[in-house]
Design an enzyme around this catalytic site. Structure first.
Site, PDB file in Angstrom:
ATOM      1  N   HIS A 289      76.550  18.375 -23.990  1.00 45.22           N
ATOM      2  CA  HIS A 289      77.093  19.736 -24.026  1.00 45.22           C
ATOM      3  C   HIS A 289      78.503  19.743 -24.579  1.00 45.22           C
ATOM      4  O   HIS A 289      79.309  20.609 -24.231  1.00 45.22           O
ATOM      5  CB  HIS A 289      77.081  20.351 -22.624  1.00 45.22           C
ATOM      6  CG  HIS A 289      75.730  20.454 -22.033  1.00 45.22           C
ATOM      7  ND1 HIS A 289      75.188  19.480 -21.225  1.00 45.22           N
ATOM      8  CD2 HIS A 289      74.778  21.413 -22.150  1.00 45.22           C
ATOM      9  CE1 HIS A 289      73.970  19.843 -20.860  1.00 45.22           C
ATOM     10  NE2 HIS A 289      73.695  21.011 -21.408  1.00 45.22           N
TER      11      HIS A 289
ATOM     12  N   ASP B 109      82.649  21.003 -20.963  1.00 43.99           N
ATOM     13  CA  ASP B 109      81.922  21.235 -22.203  1.00 43.99           C
ATOM     14  C   ASP B 109      82.536  22.322 -23.069  1.00 43.99           C
ATOM     15  O   ASP B 109      81.986  22.674 -24.104  1.00 43.99           O
ATOM     16  CB  ASP B 109      80.456  21.570 -21.913  1.00 43.99           C
ATOM     17  CG  ASP B 109      80.304  22.781 -21.005  1.00 43.99           C
ATOM     18  OD1 ASP B 109      81.327  23.410 -20.692  1.00 43.99           O
ATOM     19  OD2 ASP B 109      79.170  23.065 -20.601  1.00 43.99           O
TER      20      ASP B 109
ATOM     21  N   GLY C 268      85.388  29.761 -21.467  1.00 45.29           N
ATOM     22  CA  GLY C 268      85.900  31.021 -21.992  1.00 45.29           C
ATOM     23  C   GLY C 268      84.803  31.876 -22.581  1.00 45.29           C
ATOM     24  O   GLY C 268      84.741  33.091 -22.344  1.00 45.29           O
TER      25      GLY C 268
ATOM     26  N   THR D 282      76.959  27.786 -14.512  1.00 48.09           N
ATOM     27  CA  THR D 282      77.389  27.858 -13.124  1.00 48.09           C
ATOM     28  C   THR D 282      78.272  29.069 -12.883  1.00 48.09           C
ATOM     29  O   THR D 282      78.096  29.797 -11.902  1.00 48.09           O
ATOM     30  CB  THR D 282      78.154  26.582 -12.743  1.00 48.09           C
ATOM     31  OG1 THR D 282      77.346  25.436 -13.024  1.00 48.09           O
ATOM     32  CG2 THR D 282      78.522  26.587 -11.273  1.00 48.09           C
TER      33      THR D 282
ATOM     34  N   GLY E 186      87.778  27.233 -13.837  1.00 51.15           N
ATOM     35  CA  GLY E 186      87.221  28.299 -13.019  1.00 51.15           C
ATOM     36  C   GLY E 186      88.230  28.896 -12.070  1.00 51.15           C
ATOM     37  O   GLY E 186      88.268  30.124 -11.853  1.00 51.15           O
TER      38      GLY E 186
END
Length: 578
Positions: free
Chosen positions: A217, A396, A400, A442, A556
Protein backbone atom coordinates in the site's frame (compact mmCIF):
# COMPACT_ATOMS: atom_id res chain seq x y z
CA UNK A 1 3.83 8.44 -11.33
CA UNK A 2 0.24 7.38 -12.03
CA UNK A 3 -0.36 9.54 -15.09
CA UNK A 4 -3.69 8.49 -16.59
CA UNK A 5 -6.89 9.34 -14.74
CA UNK A 6 -9.94 11.60 -14.86
CA UNK A 7 -11.07 12.60 -11.38
CA UNK A 8 -8.67 10.88 -8.91
CA UNK A 9 -11.54 10.31 -6.49
CA UNK A 10 -13.29 8.13 -9.11
CA UNK A 11 -10.17 6.22 -10.16
CA UNK A 12 -11.03 2.94 -8.44
CA UNK A 13 -14.67 2.92 -9.58
CA UNK A 14 -13.74 3.70 -13.18
CA UNK A 15 -11.04 1.01 -13.18
CA UNK A 16 -13.47 -1.72 -12.11
CA UNK A 17 -16.09 -0.47 -14.55
CA UNK A 18 -13.54 -0.56 -17.36
CA UNK A 19 -12.43 -4.09 -16.48
CA UNK A 20 -16.01 -5.34 -16.53
CA UNK A 21 -16.62 -3.61 -19.87
CA UNK A 22 -13.42 -5.00 -21.42
CA UNK A 23 -13.95 -8.55 -20.10
CA UNK A 24 -17.71 -9.19 -20.02
CA UNK A 25 -17.06 -12.93 -20.27
CA UNK A 26 -15.46 -12.78 -16.81
CA UNK A 27 -17.00 -9.93 -14.84
CA UNK A 28 -20.22 -8.15 -13.99
CA UNK A 29 -19.84 -4.90 -12.10
CA UNK A 30 -22.01 -4.57 -8.99
CA UNK A 31 -22.10 -2.08 -6.14
CA UNK A 32 -18.76 -2.37 -4.39
CA UNK A 33 -16.90 -4.43 -6.97
CA UNK A 34 -17.57 -7.28 -9.40
CA UNK A 35 -18.87 -10.84 -9.52
CA UNK A 36 -18.50 -13.71 -11.97
CA UNK A 37 -20.25 -13.23 -15.28
CA UNK A 38 -21.08 -16.95 -15.35
CA UNK A 39 -23.36 -18.87 -13.03
CA UNK A 40 -22.04 -21.23 -10.37
CA UNK A 41 -23.74 -24.45 -9.24
CA UNK A 42 -26.39 -24.04 -6.58
CA UNK A 43 -24.94 -24.90 -3.20
CA UNK A 44 -21.34 -24.07 -4.12
CA UNK A 45 -19.34 -22.15 -1.54
CA UNK A 46 -18.85 -18.54 -2.67
CA UNK A 47 -15.31 -17.22 -2.28
CA UNK A 48 -15.26 -13.42 -1.95
CA UNK A 49 -11.92 -11.60 -2.06
CA UNK A 50 -11.11 -7.95 -1.73
CA UNK A 51 -9.22 -4.94 -0.50
CA UNK A 52 -8.16 -1.56 -1.76
CA UNK A 53 -7.59 -0.77 -5.44
CA UNK A 54 -4.21 -0.06 -6.98
CA UNK A 55 -3.02 -3.68 -6.88
CA UNK A 56 -4.02 -5.06 -10.29
CA UNK A 57 -4.73 -7.87 -10.96
CA UNK A 58 -6.02 -7.81 -7.40
CA UNK A 59 -8.84 -8.06 -6.87
CA UNK A 60 -11.30 -8.22 -9.76
CA UNK A 61 -8.65 -9.81 -11.98
CA UNK A 62 -9.00 -12.98 -9.89
CA UNK A 63 -12.75 -13.43 -10.37
CA UNK A 64 -13.72 -16.45 -12.42
CA UNK A 65 -14.17 -20.23 -12.36
CA UNK A 66 -11.55 -21.92 -10.19
CA UNK A 67 -10.83 -18.81 -8.14
CA UNK A 68 -13.07 -16.06 -6.72
CA UNK A 69 -16.82 -15.64 -7.13
CA UNK A 70 -16.67 -11.95 -6.36
CA UNK A 71 -14.23 -9.15 -5.57
CA UNK A 72 -14.80 -6.14 -3.33
CA UNK A 73 -12.79 -3.16 -4.57
CA UNK A 74 -12.19 -0.16 -2.31
CA UNK A 75 -10.56 3.17 -3.03
CA UNK A 76 -6.86 3.17 -3.86
CA UNK A 77 -4.97 1.58 -0.95
CA UNK A 78 -8.07 1.81 1.29
CA UNK A 79 -10.19 -1.07 2.47
CA UNK A 80 -13.69 -1.28 1.02
CA UNK A 81 -16.62 -0.33 3.21
CA UNK A 82 -18.75 -2.90 5.00
CA UNK A 83 -21.63 -1.92 2.73
CA UNK A 84 -19.58 -2.73 -0.37
CA UNK A 85 -18.49 -6.11 1.02
CA UNK A 86 -22.06 -6.94 2.00
CA UNK A 87 -23.39 -6.10 -1.47
CA UNK A 88 -20.77 -8.14 -3.35
CA UNK A 89 -21.22 -11.14 -1.07
CA UNK A 90 -25.00 -11.07 -1.52
CA UNK A 91 -24.62 -10.82 -5.30
CA UNK A 92 -22.16 -13.74 -5.43
CA UNK A 93 -23.90 -16.09 -2.98
CA UNK A 94 -24.74 -19.57 -4.29
CA UNK A 95 -26.43 -20.96 -1.19
CA UNK A 96 -23.44 -22.95 0.08
CA UNK A 97 -22.01 -20.42 2.49
CA UNK A 98 -19.65 -17.50 1.97
CA UNK A 99 -15.92 -17.24 2.60
CA UNK A 100 -14.52 -13.69 2.64
CA UNK A 101 -10.73 -13.48 2.34
CA UNK A 102 -8.51 -10.42 2.42
CA UNK A 103 -5.12 -9.19 3.56
CA UNK A 104 -4.63 -8.77 7.29
CA UNK A 105 -4.91 -4.98 7.56
CA UNK A 106 -6.81 -3.10 10.25
CA UNK A 107 -9.30 -1.44 7.90
CA UNK A 108 -10.03 -4.66 6.02
CA UNK A 109 -10.53 -6.57 9.26
CA UNK A 110 -12.95 -3.88 10.47
CA UNK A 111 -15.06 -3.53 7.33
CA UNK A 112 -15.12 -7.16 6.20
CA UNK A 113 -15.79 -8.22 9.78
CA UNK A 114 -18.79 -5.89 9.97
CA UNK A 115 -20.11 -7.23 6.66
CA UNK A 116 -19.69 -10.81 7.87
CA UNK A 117 -21.59 -10.07 11.08
CA UNK A 118 -24.44 -8.50 9.16
CA UNK A 119 -24.64 -11.45 6.77
CA UNK A 120 -24.60 -13.91 9.68
CA UNK A 121 -27.47 -12.00 11.28
CA UNK A 122 -29.43 -12.62 8.07
CA UNK A 123 -28.79 -16.37 8.24
CA UNK A 124 -25.74 -16.81 6.00
CA UNK A 125 -22.88 -19.10 7.01
CA UNK A 126 -19.89 -16.76 6.66
CA UNK A 127 -16.20 -17.39 7.39
CA UNK A 128 -13.33 -14.91 7.13
CA UNK A 129 -9.72 -15.65 6.18
CA UNK A 130 -7.07 -13.00 6.85
CA UNK A 131 -4.00 -13.61 4.68
CA UNK A 132 -0.77 -13.03 6.62
CA UNK A 133 2.25 -14.05 4.55
CA UNK A 134 4.65 -11.08 4.87
CA UNK A 135 7.68 -12.20 6.90
CA UNK A 136 8.87 -8.62 7.45
CA UNK A 137 5.71 -7.49 9.24
CA UNK A 138 5.66 -9.56 12.41
CA UNK A 139 7.39 -12.17 14.57
CA UNK A 140 7.72 -15.82 13.68
CA UNK A 141 5.86 -16.95 16.78
CA UNK A 142 2.61 -15.20 15.76
CA UNK A 143 2.44 -15.35 11.99
CA UNK A 144 -1.31 -14.70 11.77
CA UNK A 145 -0.69 -11.18 13.05
CA UNK A 146 1.37 -10.38 9.95
CA UNK A 147 0.04 -8.45 6.96
CA UNK A 148 -0.99 -10.03 3.67
CA UNK A 149 0.85 -9.35 0.43
CA UNK A 150 1.19 -11.52 -2.72
CA UNK A 151 0.26 -14.60 -0.72
CA UNK A 152 -3.31 -13.55 -1.51
CA UNK A 153 -2.86 -15.20 -4.90
CA UNK A 154 -2.19 -18.59 -3.37
CA UNK A 155 -4.83 -18.52 -0.66
CA UNK A 156 -7.54 -17.28 -3.01
CA UNK A 157 -6.65 -19.85 -5.68
CA UNK A 158 -6.65 -22.75 -3.21
CA UNK A 159 -9.98 -21.66 -1.73
CA UNK A 160 -11.53 -21.13 -5.17
CA UNK A 161 -10.36 -24.50 -6.45
CA UNK A 162 -11.69 -26.26 -3.35
CA UNK A 163 -15.06 -24.55 -3.77
CA UNK A 164 -15.11 -25.47 -7.46
CA UNK A 165 -14.70 -29.12 -6.48
CA UNK A 166 -17.86 -28.88 -4.41
CA UNK A 167 -16.23 -29.17 -0.99
CA UNK A 168 -18.13 -27.97 2.07
CA UNK A 169 -17.54 -24.59 3.64
CA UNK A 170 -15.74 -26.24 6.55
CA UNK A 171 -13.38 -28.04 4.16
CA UNK A 172 -12.74 -24.96 2.03
CA UNK A 173 -12.05 -22.87 5.11
CA UNK A 174 -9.55 -25.39 6.49
CA UNK A 175 -7.70 -25.59 3.18
CA UNK A 176 -7.53 -21.82 2.86
CA UNK A 177 -6.06 -21.48 6.34
CA UNK A 178 -3.63 -24.32 5.62
CA UNK A 179 -2.45 -22.54 2.48
CA UNK A 180 -2.06 -19.29 4.38
CA UNK A 181 -0.07 -20.87 7.19
CA UNK A 182 2.33 -22.49 4.72
CA UNK A 183 2.90 -19.30 2.67
CA UNK A 184 5.69 -16.76 3.15
CA UNK A 185 6.58 -13.59 1.19
CA UNK A 186 9.30 -10.94 1.22
CA UNK A 187 9.71 -7.89 -0.99
CA UNK A 188 12.17 -5.14 -1.87
CA UNK A 189 11.52 -1.70 -3.32
CA UNK A 190 13.74 0.55 -5.39
CA UNK A 191 11.36 3.54 -5.30
CA UNK A 192 7.88 4.40 -4.05
CA UNK A 193 4.55 4.69 -5.84
CA UNK A 194 2.35 7.72 -6.52
CA UNK A 195 -1.37 7.99 -5.79
CA UNK A 196 -3.53 9.18 -8.72
CA UNK A 197 -3.44 12.97 -8.78
CA UNK A 198 -0.44 13.25 -6.46
CA UNK A 199 2.73 14.93 -7.65
CA UNK A 200 5.21 12.97 -5.55
CA UNK A 201 5.70 9.31 -4.60
CA UNK A 202 4.65 8.24 -1.13
CA UNK A 203 8.30 7.59 -0.31
CA UNK A 204 11.72 7.61 -1.93
CA UNK A 205 14.49 5.06 -1.51
CA UNK A 206 17.92 6.68 -1.11
CA UNK A 207 20.14 6.51 -4.18
CA UNK A 208 22.12 3.28 -4.37
CA UNK A 209 19.87 1.59 -1.80
CA UNK A 210 16.91 -0.77 -1.82
CA UNK A 211 14.21 -0.96 0.83
CA UNK A 212 13.54 -4.40 2.33
CA UNK A 213 10.18 -5.49 3.70
CA UNK A 214 7.92 -3.05 1.85
CA UNK A 215 4.14 -3.21 2.00
CA UNK A 216 1.81 -3.21 -0.99
CA UNK A 217 0.00 0.00 0.00
CA UNK A 218 2.91 2.31 -0.58
CA UNK A 219 4.45 1.63 2.82
CA UNK A 220 8.26 1.93 2.79
CA UNK A 221 10.42 -1.01 3.76
CA UNK A 222 11.57 -1.88 7.24
CA UNK A 223 15.25 -1.14 6.48
CA UNK A 224 17.58 -0.23 3.59
CA UNK A 225 20.56 -2.12 2.18
CA UNK A 226 22.88 -1.32 -0.74
CA UNK A 227 21.37 -1.96 -4.17
CA UNK A 228 22.37 -5.39 -5.44
CA UNK A 229 22.61 -7.22 -8.73
CA UNK A 230 19.71 -9.37 -9.90
CA UNK A 231 21.39 -12.42 -8.38
CA UNK A 232 22.00 -10.64 -5.08
CA UNK A 233 18.38 -9.50 -4.91
CA UNK A 234 17.28 -13.07 -5.59
CA UNK A 235 19.55 -14.34 -2.81
CA UNK A 236 18.17 -11.80 -0.34
CA UNK A 237 14.58 -12.80 -1.11
CA UNK A 238 15.21 -16.54 -1.12
CA UNK A 239 17.21 -16.37 2.11
CA UNK A 240 14.49 -14.34 3.79
CA UNK A 241 11.73 -16.76 2.82
CA UNK A 242 13.66 -20.00 3.42
CA UNK A 243 14.68 -18.78 6.87
CA UNK A 244 11.02 -19.35 7.76
CA UNK A 245 10.72 -22.82 6.25
CA UNK A 246 11.38 -24.49 9.60
CA UNK A 247 8.48 -22.57 11.12
CA UNK A 248 5.93 -24.22 8.85
CA UNK A 249 6.38 -27.81 10.02
CA UNK A 250 7.07 -30.87 7.95
CA UNK A 251 3.68 -32.58 8.26
CA UNK A 252 2.84 -33.65 4.74
CA UNK A 253 5.43 -31.37 3.11
CA UNK A 254 6.26 -32.89 -0.27
CA UNK A 255 9.37 -30.93 -1.19
CA UNK A 256 7.21 -29.06 -3.72
CA UNK A 257 6.47 -25.34 -3.54
CA UNK A 258 4.32 -22.74 -5.20
CA UNK A 259 6.73 -19.97 -6.20
CA UNK A 260 5.62 -16.49 -7.26
CA UNK A 261 8.07 -13.84 -8.42
CA UNK A 262 6.05 -10.65 -8.47
CA UNK A 263 6.68 -7.27 -10.07
CA UNK A 264 5.11 -4.47 -8.06
CA UNK A 265 4.41 -2.12 -10.95
CA UNK A 266 7.50 -0.73 -12.66
CA UNK A 267 9.94 -3.65 -12.79
CA UNK A 268 9.42 -5.26 -16.18
CA UNK A 269 9.02 -8.93 -17.03
CA UNK A 270 12.47 -9.26 -18.60
CA UNK A 271 14.03 -8.00 -15.38
CA UNK A 272 11.97 -10.48 -13.38
CA UNK A 273 13.14 -13.34 -15.59
CA UNK A 274 16.76 -12.38 -14.94
CA UNK A 275 16.05 -12.55 -11.20
CA UNK A 276 14.17 -15.82 -11.68
CA UNK A 277 17.27 -17.54 -13.04
CA UNK A 278 18.97 -17.19 -9.67
CA UNK A 279 15.80 -18.00 -7.72
CA UNK A 280 15.41 -21.26 -9.65
CA UNK A 281 19.08 -22.10 -9.10
CA UNK A 282 18.78 -21.56 -5.36
CA UNK A 283 15.60 -23.62 -5.08
CA UNK A 284 17.15 -26.52 -6.96
CA UNK A 285 20.16 -26.42 -4.65
CA UNK A 286 17.79 -26.54 -1.67
CA UNK A 287 15.98 -29.59 -3.07
CA UNK A 288 12.77 -27.66 -3.75
CA UNK A 289 10.61 -28.31 -6.82
CA UNK A 290 8.66 -25.29 -8.06
CA UNK A 291 5.13 -26.26 -9.10
CA UNK A 292 3.65 -24.16 -11.90
CA UNK A 293 5.60 -21.04 -10.90
CA UNK A 294 4.28 -17.62 -11.85
CA UNK A 295 6.54 -14.71 -12.87
CA UNK A 296 5.02 -11.31 -13.63
CA UNK A 297 2.72 -8.69 -12.16
CA UNK A 298 0.68 -10.76 -9.73
CA UNK A 299 -0.09 -8.16 -7.05
CA UNK A 300 1.08 -4.63 -7.75
CA UNK A 301 1.29 -1.36 -5.87
CA UNK A 302 0.43 1.15 -8.62
CA UNK A 303 3.78 2.19 -10.12
CA UNK A 304 6.06 1.01 -7.31
CA UNK A 305 9.50 -0.14 -8.42
CA UNK A 306 9.90 -3.40 -6.55
CA UNK A 307 9.92 -7.19 -6.49
CA UNK A 308 8.52 -9.75 -4.09
CA UNK A 309 8.99 -13.50 -3.70
CA UNK A 310 6.25 -15.77 -2.38
CA UNK A 311 6.60 -19.47 -1.56
CA UNK A 312 3.99 -21.96 -0.35
CA UNK A 313 5.33 -25.22 1.09
CA UNK A 314 2.90 -27.77 -0.30
CA UNK A 315 1.34 -31.03 0.72
CA UNK A 316 -0.25 -33.28 -1.89
CA UNK A 317 -3.78 -31.89 -1.47
CA UNK A 318 -2.71 -28.26 -1.77
CA UNK A 319 -0.64 -29.08 -4.86
CA UNK A 320 -3.65 -30.68 -6.56
CA UNK A 321 -5.74 -27.58 -5.88
CA UNK A 322 -3.00 -25.26 -7.18
CA UNK A 323 -2.86 -27.32 -10.39
CA UNK A 324 -6.66 -27.30 -10.86
CA UNK A 325 -8.10 -25.37 -13.83
CA UNK A 326 -8.73 -21.66 -13.41
CA UNK A 327 -10.05 -19.03 -15.79
CA UNK A 328 -9.79 -15.38 -14.74
CA UNK A 329 -8.52 -12.23 -16.40
CA UNK A 330 -5.06 -12.70 -14.91
CA UNK A 331 -4.66 -16.40 -14.12
CA UNK A 332 -5.64 -19.07 -16.63
CA UNK A 333 -4.79 -22.74 -16.90
CA UNK A 334 -6.59 -25.91 -17.92
CA UNK A 335 -10.18 -26.23 -19.10
CA UNK A 336 -13.04 -25.07 -16.90
CA UNK A 337 -16.68 -26.01 -17.27
CA UNK A 338 -18.54 -23.47 -19.41
CA UNK A 339 -21.69 -22.29 -17.67
CA UNK A 340 -24.60 -19.98 -18.41
CA UNK A 341 -24.54 -16.27 -17.75
CA UNK A 342 -25.09 -15.27 -14.14
CA UNK A 343 -28.24 -13.35 -13.32
CA UNK A 344 -27.35 -10.25 -11.29
CA UNK A 345 -29.80 -7.58 -10.18
CA UNK A 346 -29.37 -4.24 -11.90
CA UNK A 347 -28.80 -2.51 -8.56
CA UNK A 348 -27.24 -4.57 -5.79
CA UNK A 349 -26.84 -1.58 -3.48
CA UNK A 350 -28.95 -1.96 -0.37
CA UNK A 351 -32.15 0.07 -0.09
CA UNK A 352 -32.17 3.15 2.13
CA UNK A 353 -35.03 3.59 4.59
CA UNK A 354 -37.25 6.64 4.04
CA UNK A 355 -36.66 9.77 6.10
CA UNK A 356 -38.96 10.36 9.05
CA UNK A 357 -39.27 14.07 9.78
CA UNK A 358 -37.64 15.32 12.97
CA UNK A 359 -39.04 17.90 15.34
CA UNK A 360 -38.70 21.57 14.43
CA UNK A 361 -36.02 22.02 17.10
CA UNK A 362 -34.06 19.01 15.86
CA UNK A 363 -34.30 20.21 12.27
CA UNK A 364 -32.73 23.49 13.39
CA UNK A 365 -29.95 21.53 15.05
CA UNK A 366 -29.61 19.46 11.86
CA UNK A 367 -28.86 22.65 9.93
CA UNK A 368 -26.01 23.35 12.36
CA UNK A 369 -24.77 19.77 11.94
CA UNK A 370 -24.62 20.29 8.19
CA UNK A 371 -22.60 23.47 8.68
CA UNK A 372 -20.19 21.60 10.96
CA UNK A 373 -19.73 18.87 8.38
CA UNK A 374 -19.12 21.45 5.64
CA UNK A 375 -16.40 22.99 7.80
CA UNK A 376 -14.86 19.56 8.33
CA UNK A 377 -14.94 18.91 4.61
CA UNK A 378 -13.10 22.13 3.85
CA UNK A 379 -10.42 21.32 6.42
CA UNK A 380 -9.83 17.92 4.82
CA UNK A 381 -9.48 19.57 1.42
CA UNK A 382 -7.10 22.25 2.67
CA UNK A 383 -4.95 19.89 4.77
CA UNK A 384 -5.00 16.81 2.52
CA UNK A 385 -1.38 17.16 1.29
CA UNK A 386 -0.08 17.71 4.82
CA UNK A 387 -1.89 14.67 6.19
CA UNK A 388 -0.75 12.55 3.25
CA UNK A 389 2.90 13.47 3.82
CA UNK A 390 2.59 12.72 7.52
CA UNK A 391 0.98 9.35 6.86
CA UNK A 392 3.58 8.38 4.24
CA UNK A 393 6.42 8.38 6.77
CA UNK A 394 5.33 5.19 8.50
CA UNK A 395 2.07 4.33 6.74
CA UNK A 396 0.62 4.23 3.26
CA UNK A 397 0.17 7.96 2.63
CA UNK A 398 -3.57 7.91 1.96
CA UNK A 399 -4.90 9.41 5.19
CA UNK A 400 -5.45 12.87 3.72
CA UNK A 401 -7.19 11.42 0.67
CA UNK A 402 -9.35 9.14 2.79
CA UNK A 403 -10.42 11.97 5.09
CA UNK A 404 -11.37 14.12 2.11
CA UNK A 405 -13.34 11.31 0.49
CA UNK A 406 -15.15 10.58 3.75
CA UNK A 407 -16.02 14.17 4.61
CA UNK A 408 -17.19 14.88 1.06
CA UNK A 409 -19.51 11.89 1.10
CA UNK A 410 -20.78 12.78 4.57
CA UNK A 411 -21.67 16.34 3.54
CA UNK A 412 -23.60 15.12 0.53
CA UNK A 413 -25.57 12.60 2.61
CA UNK A 414 -26.22 15.17 5.33
CA UNK A 415 -27.62 17.70 2.86
CA UNK A 416 -29.93 15.08 1.36
CA UNK A 417 -31.24 14.02 4.76
CA UNK A 418 -31.67 17.59 6.05
CA UNK A 419 -33.49 18.68 2.91
CA UNK A 420 -35.89 15.76 3.41
CA UNK A 421 -36.78 17.05 6.88
CA UNK A 422 -34.60 14.78 8.99
CA UNK A 423 -33.65 15.64 12.54
CA UNK A 424 -30.06 16.00 13.73
CA UNK A 425 -29.75 12.35 14.73
CA UNK A 426 -30.74 10.98 11.35
CA UNK A 427 -28.57 13.53 9.55
CA UNK A 428 -25.53 12.38 11.53
CA UNK A 429 -26.32 8.68 11.14
CA UNK A 430 -26.73 9.07 7.37
CA UNK A 431 -23.54 11.15 7.22
CA UNK A 432 -21.65 8.55 9.25
CA UNK A 433 -22.73 5.71 7.00
CA UNK A 434 -21.65 7.64 3.93
CA UNK A 435 -18.33 8.68 5.49
CA UNK A 436 -17.50 5.00 6.03
CA UNK A 437 -18.71 4.14 2.53
CA UNK A 438 -16.83 6.92 0.77
CA UNK A 439 -13.56 6.72 2.67
CA UNK A 440 -13.17 3.01 3.41
CA UNK A 441 -10.09 2.19 5.45
CA UNK A 442 -9.75 2.26 9.21
CA UNK A 443 -10.35 6.00 9.50
CA UNK A 444 -13.53 5.68 7.43
CA UNK A 445 -14.95 3.07 9.77
CA UNK A 446 -13.96 5.03 12.88
CA UNK A 447 -15.27 8.41 11.72
CA UNK A 448 -18.44 6.70 10.55
CA UNK A 449 -18.88 5.30 14.06
CA UNK A 450 -18.19 8.72 15.63
CA UNK A 451 -20.92 10.47 13.64
CA UNK A 452 -23.33 7.58 14.19
CA UNK A 453 -22.75 7.57 17.96
CA UNK A 454 -23.26 11.32 18.27
CA UNK A 455 -26.37 11.05 16.11
CA UNK A 456 -27.76 8.36 18.37
CA UNK A 457 -27.29 10.58 21.41
CA UNK A 458 -28.92 13.63 19.80
CA UNK A 459 -31.92 11.85 18.34
CA UNK A 460 -34.52 13.56 16.15
CA UNK A 461 -36.65 15.31 18.75
CA UNK A 462 -34.59 17.27 21.26
CA UNK A 463 -33.10 20.73 20.67
CA UNK A 464 -29.40 21.52 20.89
CA UNK A 465 -28.00 21.08 24.39
CA UNK A 466 -24.53 20.80 25.87
CA UNK A 467 -25.58 17.73 27.82
CA UNK A 468 -26.66 15.79 24.71
CA UNK A 469 -23.58 16.78 22.69
CA UNK A 470 -21.20 15.79 25.49
CA UNK A 471 -23.05 12.50 25.90
CA UNK A 472 -22.72 11.90 22.18
CA UNK A 473 -18.98 12.51 22.27
CA UNK A 474 -18.63 10.04 25.15
CA UNK A 475 -20.61 7.48 23.16
CA UNK A 476 -18.28 8.11 20.22
CA UNK A 477 -15.23 7.24 22.33
CA UNK A 478 -16.85 3.97 23.36
CA UNK A 479 -17.73 3.16 19.75
CA UNK A 480 -14.25 3.89 18.43
CA UNK A 481 -12.50 1.85 21.11
CA UNK A 482 -14.94 -1.02 20.76
CA UNK A 483 -14.63 -1.09 16.98
CA UNK A 484 -10.90 -0.46 16.56
CA UNK A 485 -9.59 -1.96 19.77
CA UNK A 486 -7.17 0.92 20.37
CA UNK A 487 -6.33 2.44 23.74
CA UNK A 488 -4.28 5.48 24.72
CA UNK A 489 -0.62 4.84 24.03
CA UNK A 490 -1.18 2.82 20.84
CA UNK A 491 -0.50 5.90 18.70
CA UNK A 492 -3.88 6.29 17.06
CA UNK A 493 -6.70 8.82 16.97
CA UNK A 494 -7.71 7.51 20.40
CA UNK A 495 -4.69 9.30 21.90
CA UNK A 496 -6.39 12.61 21.07
CA UNK A 497 -10.03 11.53 21.28
CA UNK A 498 -9.90 10.27 24.87
CA UNK A 499 -8.32 13.41 26.44
CA UNK A 500 -10.62 15.59 24.32
CA UNK A 501 -13.65 13.79 25.70
CA UNK A 502 -12.42 13.72 29.29
CA UNK A 503 -11.69 17.46 29.26
CA UNK A 504 -14.97 18.33 27.50
CA UNK A 505 -16.97 16.30 30.03
CA UNK A 506 -15.13 17.78 33.03
CA UNK A 507 -15.35 21.40 31.90
CA UNK A 508 -19.03 21.05 30.96
CA UNK A 509 -19.71 19.50 34.39
CA UNK A 510 -17.97 22.53 35.94
CA UNK A 511 -20.59 24.70 34.30
CA UNK A 512 -18.53 26.16 31.43
CA UNK A 513 -20.35 27.09 28.25
CA UNK A 514 -19.98 24.42 25.60
CA UNK A 515 -17.98 26.73 23.31
CA UNK A 516 -15.36 27.37 25.99
CA UNK A 517 -15.29 23.74 27.12
CA UNK A 518 -14.80 22.69 23.51
CA UNK A 519 -11.81 25.02 23.07
CA UNK A 520 -10.16 23.72 26.24
CA UNK A 521 -10.79 20.14 25.16
CA UNK A 522 -9.24 20.85 21.78
CA UNK A 523 -6.11 22.31 23.38
CA UNK A 524 -5.75 19.24 25.59
CA UNK A 525 -6.25 16.94 22.60
CA UNK A 526 -3.70 18.84 20.52
CA UNK A 527 -1.05 18.46 23.24
CA UNK A 528 -1.80 14.74 23.39
CA UNK A 529 -1.67 14.41 19.60
CA UNK A 530 1.69 16.18 19.48
CA UNK A 531 2.96 13.86 22.21
CA UNK A 532 2.32 10.79 20.00
CA UNK A 533 5.58 11.73 18.27
CA UNK A 534 7.43 10.50 21.36
CA UNK A 535 6.40 6.83 21.12
CA UNK A 536 6.11 4.12 18.48
CA UNK A 537 2.96 2.81 16.86
CA UNK A 538 1.41 -0.38 18.21
CA UNK A 539 -1.61 -0.72 15.91
CA UNK A 540 -2.45 -0.35 12.22
CA UNK A 541 -0.15 -0.38 9.22
CA UNK A 542 2.42 1.88 10.85
CA UNK A 543 3.10 -0.68 13.61
CA UNK A 544 5.25 -2.62 11.11
CA UNK A 545 7.49 0.43 10.80
CA UNK A 546 7.36 1.23 14.50
CA UNK A 547 10.77 2.90 14.80
CA UNK A 548 10.14 5.03 11.70
CA UNK A 549 7.02 6.40 13.39
CA UNK A 550 9.13 7.72 16.28
CA UNK A 551 9.44 11.51 16.09
CA UNK A 552 6.30 11.80 13.94
CA UNK A 553 2.82 12.42 15.42
CA UNK A 554 -0.02 10.10 14.52
CA UNK A 555 -1.92 11.36 11.44
CA UNK A 556 -5.28 10.25 12.82
CA UNK A 557 -4.76 12.12 16.07
CA UNK A 558 -3.59 15.23 14.22
CA UNK A 559 -6.51 15.24 11.79
CA UNK A 560 -8.97 14.80 14.66
CA UNK A 561 -7.57 17.94 16.31
CA UNK A 562 -7.70 19.88 13.06
CA UNK A 563 -11.41 19.13 12.74
CA UNK A 564 -12.27 19.83 16.38
CA UNK A 565 -10.37 23.14 16.26
CA UNK A 566 -12.23 24.23 13.12
CA UNK A 567 -15.61 23.38 14.63
CA UNK A 568 -14.76 25.26 17.80
CA UNK A 569 -13.55 28.31 15.90
CA UNK A 570 -16.76 28.47 13.85
CA UNK A 571 -18.90 29.54 16.82
CA UNK A 572 -21.57 26.91 16.25
CA UNK A 573 -22.43 26.35 19.91
CA UNK A 574 -23.91 29.74 20.76
CA UNK A 575 -27.48 28.41 20.71
CA UNK A 576 -26.77 25.39 22.91
CA UNK A 577 -28.50 25.26 26.25
CA UNK A 578 -26.83 23.52 29.16
Amino acid sequence: MTRVFNDPSNFALEAVSGMASAYPQYLKAVHGGAVRATASPTGQVAVIVGGGSGHFPAFAGWVGPGMAHGAVCGNVFASPSASQAYSVAKAADNGGGIIISYGNYAGDVLHFGQAAERLRAEGYDVRTIEVSDDVASGPRDNTRKRRGVAGDVVVFKIAGAAAERGLTIDEVTELAWRANDRTRSLGVAFDGCTLPGAGEPLFHVPAGQMSVGLGVHGEPGVYEVPMGTAAEIADLLVDGVLAEATQIGTDGYSGHCIVLLNGLGTVKCEELYVVWNRVAERLTAAGITAVLPEVGELMTSLDMAGISLTMTFLDDQLEELWRDPVDTISLRRGAVTVRAEREVADDTKEAVAPIIAGSEASQELAATVVKALEIMKQVTIDREPELGRLDAIAGDGDHGQGMRFGATGAVQAAHQAAEAGAGAGTVLVRAGAQWAESAGGTSGALWGSILTAVGGALGDEQPASSEAIVAGVRDAVDAVQRLGGAKPGDKTMVDALVPFTETLSARAADGLALAEAWQQATSTAQAAADDTATFVSKLGRSRVLGEKSLGVPDPGAISFCMLMQAIGDAGLFASCSK
